[in-house]
Motif scaffolding. Structure first.
Motif, PDB file in Angstrom:
ATOM      1  N   VAL A 276      26.161  29.726  16.531  1.00 42.69           N
ATOM      2  CA  VAL A 276      25.412  30.895  16.068  1.00 42.69           C
ATOM      3  C   VAL A 276      25.073  31.814  17.237  1.00 42.69           C
ATOM      4  O   VAL A 276      24.941  33.026  17.059  1.00 42.69           O
ATOM      5  CB  VAL A 276      24.149  30.459  15.288  1.00 42.69           C
ATOM      6  CG1 VAL A 276      23.313  31.657  14.871  1.00 42.69           C
ATOM      7  CG2 VAL A 276      24.559  29.670  14.047  1.00 42.69           C
ATOM      8  N   TRP A 277      24.953  31.265  18.444  1.00 42.74           N
ATOM      9  CA  TRP A 277      24.786  32.124  19.622  1.00 42.74           C
ATOM     10  C   TRP A 277      26.002  33.034  19.773  1.00 42.74           C
ATOM     11  O   TRP A 277      25.885  34.218  20.092  1.00 42.74           O
ATOM     12  CB  TRP A 277      24.592  31.252  20.865  1.00 42.74           C
ATOM     13  CG  TRP A 277      24.389  32.007  22.136  1.00 42.74           C
ATOM     14  CD1 TRP A 277      25.290  32.163  23.134  1.00 42.74           C
ATOM     15  CD2 TRP A 277      23.208  32.711  22.556  1.00 42.74           C
ATOM     16  NE1 TRP A 277      24.755  32.920  24.160  1.00 42.74           N
ATOM     17  CE2 TRP A 277      23.483  33.267  23.832  1.00 42.74           C
ATOM     18  CE3 TRP A 277      21.953  32.932  21.985  1.00 42.74           C
ATOM     19  CZ2 TRP A 277      22.543  34.029  24.537  1.00 42.74           C
ATOM     20  CZ3 TRP A 277      21.023  33.684  22.692  1.00 42.74           C
ATOM     21  CH2 TRP A 277      21.315  34.214  23.939  1.00 42.74           C
ATOM     22  N   ARG A 278      27.186  32.491  19.530  1.00 39.84           N
ATOM     23  CA  ARG A 278      28.403  33.310  19.525  1.00 39.84           C
ATOM     24  C   ARG A 278      28.323  34.368  18.428  1.00 39.84           C
ATOM     25  O   ARG A 278      28.692  35.530  18.646  1.00 39.84           O
ATOM     26  CB  ARG A 278      29.623  32.415  19.314  1.00 39.84           C
ATOM     27  CG  ARG A 278      30.953  33.146  19.183  1.00 39.84           C
ATOM     28  CD  ARG A 278      32.104  32.161  18.994  1.00 39.84           C
ATOM     29  NE  ARG A 278      33.387  32.831  18.830  1.00 39.84           N
ATOM     30  CZ  ARG A 278      33.895  33.211  17.664  1.00 39.84           C
ATOM     31  NH1 ARG A 278      33.213  32.969  16.528  1.00 39.84           N
ATOM     32  NH2 ARG A 278      35.062  33.821  17.603  1.00 39.84           N
ATOM     33  N   GLU A 279      27.841  33.988  17.267  1.00 38.15           N
ATOM     34  CA  GLU A 279      27.658  34.950  16.180  1.00 38.15           C
ATOM     35  C   GLU A 279      26.700  36.063  16.593  1.00 38.15           C
ATOM     36  O   GLU A 279      26.926  37.236  16.280  1.00 38.15           O
ATOM     37  CB  GLU A 279      27.092  34.236  14.941  1.00 38.15           C
ATOM     38  CG  GLU A 279      27.997  33.205  14.326  1.00 38.15           C
ATOM     39  CD  GLU A 279      29.106  33.803  13.497  1.00 38.15           C
ATOM     40  OE1 GLU A 279      28.830  34.672  12.650  1.00 38.15           O
ATOM     41  OE2 GLU A 279      30.262  33.378  13.688  1.00 38.15           O
ATOM     42  N   PHE A 280      25.630  35.677  17.292  1.00 36.76           N
ATOM     43  CA  PHE A 280      24.633  36.653  17.733  1.00 36.76           C
ATOM     44  C   PHE A 280      25.277  37.701  18.646  1.00 36.76           C
ATOM     45  O   PHE A 280      24.987  38.900  18.539  1.00 36.76           O
ATOM     46  CB  PHE A 280      23.498  35.927  18.448  1.00 36.76           C
ATOM     47  CG  PHE A 280      22.365  36.809  18.890  1.00 36.76           C
ATOM     48  CD1 PHE A 280      21.788  37.734  18.030  1.00 36.76           C
ATOM     49  CD2 PHE A 280      21.860  36.705  20.185  1.00 36.76           C
ATOM     50  CE1 PHE A 280      20.740  38.542  18.441  1.00 36.76           C
ATOM     51  CE2 PHE A 280      20.811  37.500  20.612  1.00 36.76           C
ATOM     52  CZ  PHE A 280      20.240  38.430  19.747  1.00 36.76           C
ATOM     53  N   ALA A 281      26.178  37.256  19.521  1.00 37.26           N
ATOM     54  CA  ALA A 281      26.869  38.198  20.398  1.00 37.26           C
ATOM     55  C   ALA A 281      27.663  39.213  19.578  1.00 37.26           C
ATOM     56  O   ALA A 281      27.652  40.421  19.873  1.00 37.26           O
ATOM     57  CB  ALA A 281      27.789  37.440  21.354  1.00 37.26           C
ATOM     58  N   TYR A 282      28.348  38.753  18.549  1.00 36.08           N
ATOM     59  CA  TYR A 282      29.123  39.671  17.712  1.00 36.08           C
ATOM     60  C   TYR A 282      28.229  40.506  16.812  1.00 36.08           C
ATOM     61  O   TYR A 282      28.554  41.667  16.498  1.00 36.08           O
ATOM     62  CB  TYR A 282      30.163  38.896  16.902  1.00 36.08           C
ATOM     63  CG  TYR A 282      31.424  38.685  17.692  1.00 36.08           C
ATOM     64  CD1 TYR A 282      32.367  39.705  17.812  1.00 36.08           C
ATOM     65  CD2 TYR A 282      31.659  37.496  18.371  1.00 36.08           C
ATOM     66  CE1 TYR A 282      33.511  39.542  18.568  1.00 36.08           C
ATOM     67  CE2 TYR A 282      32.807  37.321  19.133  1.00 36.08           C
ATOM     68  CZ  TYR A 282      33.724  38.350  19.228  1.00 36.08           C
ATOM     69  OH  TYR A 282      34.842  38.196  19.990  1.00 36.08           O
ATOM     70  N   HIS A 283      27.103  39.949  16.381  1.00 43.14           N
ATOM     71  CA  HIS A 283      26.113  40.702  15.620  1.00 43.14           C
ATOM     72  C   HIS A 283      25.668  41.916  16.440  1.00 43.14           C
ATOM     73  O   HIS A 283      25.585  43.035  15.926  1.00 43.14           O
ATOM     74  CB  HIS A 283      24.933  39.771  15.323  1.00 43.14           C
ATOM     75  CG  HIS A 283      23.871  40.354  14.463  1.00 43.14           C
ATOM     76  ND1 HIS A 283      24.012  40.472  13.091  1.00 43.14           N
ATOM     77  CD2 HIS A 283      22.628  40.821  14.749  1.00 43.14           C
ATOM     78  CE1 HIS A 283      22.902  40.986  12.578  1.00 43.14           C
ATOM     79  NE2 HIS A 283      22.051  41.212  13.568  1.00 43.14           N
ATOM     80  N   LEU A 284      25.425  41.685  17.732  1.00 45.40           N
ATOM     81  CA  LEU A 284      24.953  42.771  18.588  1.00 45.40           C
ATOM     82  C   LEU A 284      26.043  43.787  18.899  1.00 45.40           C
ATOM     83  O   LEU A 284      25.800  44.993  18.887  1.00 45.40           O
ATOM     84  CB  LEU A 284      24.396  42.184  19.885  1.00 45.40           C
ATOM     85  CG  LEU A 284      23.071  41.437  19.753  1.00 45.40           C
ATOM     86  CD1 LEU A 284      22.701  40.766  21.063  1.00 45.40           C
ATOM     87  CD2 LEU A 284      21.956  42.376  19.315  1.00 45.40           C
ATOM     88  N   ILE A 285      27.262  43.319  19.194  1.00 46.41           N
ATOM     89  CA  ILE A 285      28.303  44.282  19.552  1.00 46.41           C
ATOM     90  C   ILE A 285      28.715  45.115  18.338  1.00 46.41           C
ATOM     91  O   ILE A 285      29.167  46.255  18.477  1.00 46.41           O
ATOM     92  CB  ILE A 285      29.517  43.566  20.185  1.00 46.41           C
ATOM     93  CG1 ILE A 285      30.292  44.551  21.082  1.00 46.41           C
ATOM     94  CG2 ILE A 285      30.443  42.976  19.128  1.00 46.41           C
ATOM     95  CD1 ILE A 285      31.336  43.902  21.937  1.00 46.41           C
ATOM     96  N   TYR A 286      28.527  44.563  17.141  1.00 42.08           N
ATOM     97  CA  TYR A 286      28.818  45.332  15.932  1.00 42.08           C
ATOM     98  C   TYR A 286      27.743  46.388  15.689  1.00 42.08           C
ATOM     99  O   TYR A 286      28.057  47.558  15.426  1.00 42.08           O
ATOM    100  CB  TYR A 286      28.919  44.404  14.721  1.00 42.08           C
ATOM    101  CG  TYR A 286      29.147  45.138  13.422  1.00 42.08           C
ATOM    102  CD1 TYR A 286      30.419  45.579  13.058  1.00 42.08           C
ATOM    103  CD2 TYR A 286      28.084  45.419  12.550  1.00 42.08           C
ATOM    104  CE1 TYR A 286      30.629  46.266  11.874  1.00 42.08           C
ATOM    105  CE2 TYR A 286      28.294  46.106  11.365  1.00 42.08           C
ATOM    106  CZ  TYR A 286      29.553  46.528  11.032  1.00 42.08           C
ATOM    107  OH  TYR A 286      29.761  47.217   9.859  1.00 42.08           O
ATOM    108  N   HIS A 287      26.487  45.991  15.796  1.00 43.02           N
ATOM    109  CA  HIS A 287      25.385  46.912  15.488  1.00 43.02           C
ATOM    110  C   HIS A 287      25.027  47.809  16.670  1.00 43.02           C
ATOM    111  O   HIS A 287      24.527  48.928  16.464  1.00 43.02           O
ATOM    112  CB  HIS A 287      24.156  46.122  15.039  1.00 43.02           C
ATOM    113  CG  HIS A 287      24.291  45.508  13.689  1.00 43.02           C
ATOM    114  ND1 HIS A 287      24.270  46.238  12.522  1.00 43.02           N
ATOM    115  CD2 HIS A 287      24.466  44.217  13.309  1.00 43.02           C
ATOM    116  CE1 HIS A 287      24.424  45.434  11.479  1.00 43.02           C
ATOM    117  NE2 HIS A 287      24.544  44.204  11.925  1.00 43.02           N
ATOM    118  N   THR A 288      25.242  47.337  17.888  1.00 41.04           N
ATOM    119  CA  THR A 288      24.936  48.134  19.077  1.00 41.04           C
ATOM    120  C   THR A 288      26.131  48.079  20.024  1.00 41.04           C
ATOM    121  O   THR A 288      26.099  47.395  21.045  1.00 41.04           O
ATOM    122  CB  THR A 288      23.663  47.606  19.779  1.00 41.04           C
ATOM    123  OG1 THR A 288      23.847  46.214  20.111  1.00 41.04           O
ATOM    124  CG2 THR A 288      22.446  47.743  18.893  1.00 41.04           C
TER     125      THR A 288
END
Length: 473
Positions: A276-288
């Motif tokens: 989920v930490w990996r998911e968080f990285a993609y969550h951020l690069i998608y939104h910001t």
């Protein structure tokens, strides 16, 4: 409904056959499936190590497809133009692919989808690179998550679809379109002599990834929580490179981890949290998306970082010759293996951005070029997290002490001895391999004296804290 027209399967970072929604959708069309990989600008601009590792992955998936009665078609050029030519050559009625989430890929894929649809081609993108599509994970207020822990709590009990099985075979077209020769692409050219040094450390392809996952779940996940921070042992899954290229899916890892958790493996939840930490990285690069190129926190834009990547201090960091053993061992591990232990990544990033007061973009670019498990989202977030300019609930003025970190996580000195040859009467093979991997132009030898610190730890810490004083972040 069955369609006799071929379907193009545009492979990118999904070099596997199992748990591949885009492949399954292409098969469901009913006609022949033509897998294709395109060397466009996004691939051509990759750093030396990730491009070389991608070449290894392409070679392996091509072999896998051959065993299934299929082929991998290789083409070079603008993605849309290549796909349009292939549609014209093959009469394909559809193009399917797995989504990517970095800014450049999103812009490209939107243009490709719109143009193909205008041409009358069924253009479909699918999930598969992430557990959760970024737009489906929202705070109670409807925004995106800026801190990891609440995001973990929001997704930890979500259902993740069971992984899809690999197809038994792929229907071939009556005639295959022409393909480039992978050797002509020279994917490893920039690695020079380092390629042969790194090669034994690579686990390439879907089967190797599945074998490693099985080993990790059976023998190591139970102790993962206590061993993952020890760089001198094999205590992690080591699947980052396979996940980066999609040789294994995050859903396959998730289900294996959750199953181990339910069976009583005490370290399993910690490992699932890392997914989920990996998911968080993609969550951020998608939104910001600016996180990949600019300070995530704009208040850091005028921070007085050094932005010269050629200073003696920065060159010592790049060469693994800072005189700080944890930092130097980690950098040398990267040159020999193409990877770096996660705890070590935090230390070398903190040291560069804080003790050496150097901009995180310099470190990010160096990792872009040297990591075989390079991942655009994880690399960007990791560097900004360490620098203090990114998403982190901890204070920005946290400064890791590499000496106490090494004493804590490598108390018997296994990690340092494995990668540092100077001063050892009988240096390890891995430590000596560093000299085979680095450029001749560095002029380094195992007979050199180990360097004194380019910046003492107290001096570096005081310099950073002084720069932080009286600044409102």
């Amino acid at each position: 409904m069955s369609d006799s027209k071929p379907t193009l399967l545009w492979l990118r970072r999904d070099l596997r056959l199992s748990d591949h929604p885009a492949l399954r959708a292409a098969l469901d069309v009913g006609g022949p499936v033509i897998p294709v990989f395109i060397l466009d600008d996004t691939v051509a601009s990759l750093g030396a190590a990730p491009k070389w590792r991608l070449g290894l992955g392409l070679e392996r998936i091509a072999q896998t497809l051959e065993a299934k009665g299929s082929r991998l078609i290789l083409r070079r050029g603008d993605a849309l133009e290549v796909l349009q030519r292939l549609v014209a050559e093959t009469g394909a009625g559809a193009v399917h692919w797995s989504r990517l989430y970095d800014p450049e890929a999103i812009v490209r894929d939107k243009q490709v989808k719109a143009a193909l649809k205008e041409d009358g081609v069924d253009a479909c993108s699918h999930s598969g690179h992430l557990l959760f599509e970024p737009w489906t994970v929202e705070t109670k207020e409807g925004g995106y998550y800026k801190v990891y822990s609440p995001m973990w709590r929001a997704v930890k009990d979500r259902d993740v679809a069971a992984p899809l099985s690999a197809p038994g075979g792929l229907k071939a077209p009556d005639a295959w379109p022409a393909s480039d020769d992978l050797a002509d692409w020279q994917m490893g050219a920039a690695m020079n002599r380092g390629a042969q040094v790194c090669l034994p450390y690579q686990q390439v392809g879907e089967q190797a990834a599945q074998d490693r996952l099985a080993w990790f779940i059976e023998d190591s996940i139970d102790r993962y929580k206590t061993r993952r921070d020890l760089p001198g042992i094999d205590g992690t899954s080591n699947l980052s490179g396979n996940l980066a290229l999609g040789e294994i899916s995050p859903a396959q890892c998730w289900h294996a981890g959750v199953r181990a958790l339910h069976e009583g493996a005490t370290g399993a939840e910690t490992w699932v949290k890392e997914l989920v930490w990996r998911e968080f990285a993609y969550h951020l690069i998608y939104h910001t998306p600016q996180i990949a190129t600019r300070n995530w926190r704009e208040k850091w834009d005028d921070f007085p970082w050094n932005e010269d990547g050629g200073t003696p201090e920065v060159m010592a960091w790049k060469q693994g010759r800072t005189g700080i053993r944890f930092v130097d061992a980690a950098m040398r591990e990267m040159y020999v293996t193409g990877r770096m232990h996660n705890r070590a990544r935090m230390i070398v990033a903190s040291y560069l951005t804080k003790h050496l007061m150097t901009h995180w973009r310099i470190g990010q670019a160096w990792f872009d070029d040297h990591l075989t498990d390079w991942d655009i989202a994880s690399n960007a977030m990791g560097w900004q997290w360490a620098a203090g300019s990114g998403p982190d609930a901890a204070p920005y003025f946290r400064i890791f002490n590499p000496e106490t970190q090494l004493e804590k996580f490598d108390p018997k000195g296994h990690y340092a001895r494995a990668w540092i040859a100077e001063g050892n009467d009988e240096p390890s093979k891995s430590a000596l391999s560093y000299y085979d991997a680095i450029p001749h132009s560095w002029g380094l030898s195992a007979d050199d004296d180990y360097p004194a610190p380019v910046v003492t730890l107290p001096e570096g810490r005081d310099r950073a804290l002084s720069a932080y004083q009286d600044r409102s972040f």
